[in-house]
Motif scaffolding. Sequence first.
Motif, PDB file in Angstrom:
ATOM      1  N   VAL A 109       0.862  -1.183   0.000  1.00  0.00           N
ATOM      2  CA  VAL A 109       0.000   0.000   0.000  1.00  0.00           C
ATOM      3  C   VAL A 109       0.900   1.235   0.000  1.00  0.00           C
ATOM      4  N   ARG A 110       0.471   2.236  -0.795  1.00  0.00           N
ATOM      5  CA  ARG A 110       1.230   3.497  -0.818  1.00  0.00           C
ATOM      6  C   ARG A 110       0.278   4.637  -0.465  1.00  0.00           C
ATOM      7  N   CYS A 111       0.641   5.449   0.518  1.00  0.00           N
ATOM      8  CA  CYS A 111      -0.185   6.612   0.882  1.00  0.00           C
ATOM      9  C   CYS A 111       0.427   7.834   0.222  1.00  0.00           C
ATOM     10  N   ARG A 112      -0.351   8.517  -0.575  1.00  0.00           N
ATOM     11  CA  ARG A 112       0.209   9.716  -1.205  1.00  0.00           C
ATOM     12  C   ARG A 112       0.103  10.896  -0.226  1.00  0.00           C
ATOM     13  N   PRO A 113       0.898  11.986  -0.459  1.00  0.00           N
ATOM     14  CA  PRO A 113       0.776  13.161   0.421  1.00  0.00           C
ATOM     15  C   PRO A 113      -0.628  13.755   0.285  1.00  0.00           C
ATOM     16  N   MET A 114      -1.081  14.434   1.332  1.00  0.00           N
ATOM     17  CA  MET A 114      -2.417  15.038   1.256  1.00  0.00           C
ATOM     18  C   MET A 114      -2.367  16.196   0.252  1.00  0.00           C
ATOM     19  N   ASN A 115      -3.432  16.370  -0.504  1.00  0.00           N
ATOM     20  CA  ASN A 115      -3.458  17.495  -1.449  1.00  0.00           C
ATOM     21  C   ASN A 115      -3.952  18.755  -0.729  1.00  0.00           C
ATOM     22  N   GLY A 116      -4.044  19.874  -1.447  1.00  0.00           N
ATOM     23  CA  GLY A 116      -4.390  21.170  -0.853  1.00  0.00           C
ATOM     24  C   GLY A 116      -5.645  21.123  -0.001  1.00  0.00           C
TER      25      GLY A 116
ATOM     26  N   CYS B 203       0.757   5.527   8.850  1.00  0.00           N
ATOM     27  CA  CYS B 203       1.650   4.413   8.499  1.00  0.00           C
ATOM     28  C   CYS B 203       2.488   4.151   9.746  1.00  0.00           C
ATOM     29  N   ARG B 204       2.135   3.129  10.486  1.00  0.00           N
ATOM     30  CA  ARG B 204       2.774   2.916  11.800  1.00  0.00           C
ATOM     31  C   ARG B 204       4.214   2.443  11.615  1.00  0.00           C
ATOM     32  N   ASN B 205       4.421   1.538  10.704  1.00  0.00           N
ATOM     33  CA  ASN B 205       5.782   1.130  10.342  1.00  0.00           C
ATOM     34  C   ASN B 205       5.730   0.642   8.896  1.00  0.00           C
ATOM     35  N   ASN B 206       6.804   0.008   8.414  1.00  0.00           N
ATOM     36  CA  ASN B 206       6.776  -0.292   6.977  1.00  0.00           C
ATOM     37  C   ASN B 206       5.952  -1.544   6.619  1.00  0.00           C
ATOM     38  N   LYS B 207       5.185  -2.036   7.594  1.00  0.00           N
ATOM     39  CA  LYS B 207       4.288  -3.168   7.289  1.00  0.00           C
ATOM     40  C   LYS B 207       2.857  -2.906   7.737  1.00  0.00           C
TER      41      LYS B 207
ATOM     42  N   PHE C 134       0.453  -5.359   5.615  1.00  0.00           N
ATOM     43  CA  PHE C 134       0.741  -5.597   4.189  1.00  0.00           C
ATOM     44  C   PHE C 134       2.167  -6.109   4.038  1.00  0.00           C
ATOM     45  N   ASP C 135       2.517  -6.540   2.841  1.00  0.00           N
ATOM     46  CA  ASP C 135       3.908  -6.932   2.602  1.00  0.00           C
ATOM     47  C   ASP C 135       4.832  -5.734   2.793  1.00  0.00           C
TER      48      ASP C 135
END
Length: 277
Positions: free
Chosen positions: A23-30, A41-45, A63-64
């Motif tokens: 899963v990828r979270c994009r930056p928040m937009n305006g 995102c608590r850690n990289n999993k 997630f992986d």
Amino acid sequence: MASPALIRKMRKGNNSQNIKVYVRCRPMNGTESKTLSVVECRNNKELVLRDRPHDKVTKAFTFDRVFGQDSKQIDVYRAVAKNSVNEVLNGFNCTIFAYGQTGTGKTFTMEGERTPDNTSWEEDPLAGIIPRCVTHLFDELRVQNLEFSMRVSFLELYNEELFDLLSAHDDLSKLRLYEDASRKGSCIIQGLEEVLVRSKSDVYSILEKGSAKRQTAATLMNAHSSRSHTVFTVTVHIKENTVDGEELLKVNLACKVIFVLVKELWLLVQELKILWT
Ligand SMILES: Nc1ncnc2c1ncn2[C@@H]1O[C@H](COP(=O)(O)OP(=O)(O)OP(=O)(O)O)[C@@H](O)[C@H]1O
């Protein structure tokens, strides 16, 4: 094709799982940045969601790999797609599936932004998975001195119809889908254009040409939204020399990397059901 020993090794090692989910979270937009985030995102999993920003109750999902807002295109590529290049060179087909509602960053992650042609796949700051994977494949095929050609196709699934985004005609040509009687579970798309590519810039030109032909419509979520699902396929044809007894034979291998961008999973399933019947 891969030797039985290699196949065993690939199944045993880190690749024992056939499907990996990232899963990828994009930056928040305006607009979004005026509110507090409900995603962490608590850690990289692990990803944690709340219904409302201050809720104590959370739901955690594993997630992986989880990529946070600051993740770089190259890091996503290395974790998600790099291995596909080796798999294709060893005779396996691979599929990379990007799923998310409109504006979540599928196009950014899969296509990215264009940089000069001479930037290597490792140094390119903005390239997405598709052009980076193609450049990486070109490099590997050339380093290994293999005789090869690479072709791509680009199709759109919209409103229960398949369209060829690379067709030479101005109007979108509808495509027919057939079950492949010789290979169970496979299908044949009749008349789908396959275009020869020689460089990363060929791939960007094709992505741009295809995107211009897509059924686009501005939505509240994304001003450049496209309303359809797309499938971008890269087929690598490799000619290999093999020895059969005394005879030197040339064997043709054709392996694919398939990139799918999907907005609504249930909608895709519905549309495919209609197409098959
Ligand atoms: N990881 C990221 N870092 C910075 N900007 C991003 C990232 N992901 C997406 N964006 C930006 O967010 C916006 C929406 O992303 P994008 O167009 O890729 O969404 P999409 O899922 O492809 O939408 P659609 O399904 O409507 O085509 C774009 O302006 C894009 O540049």
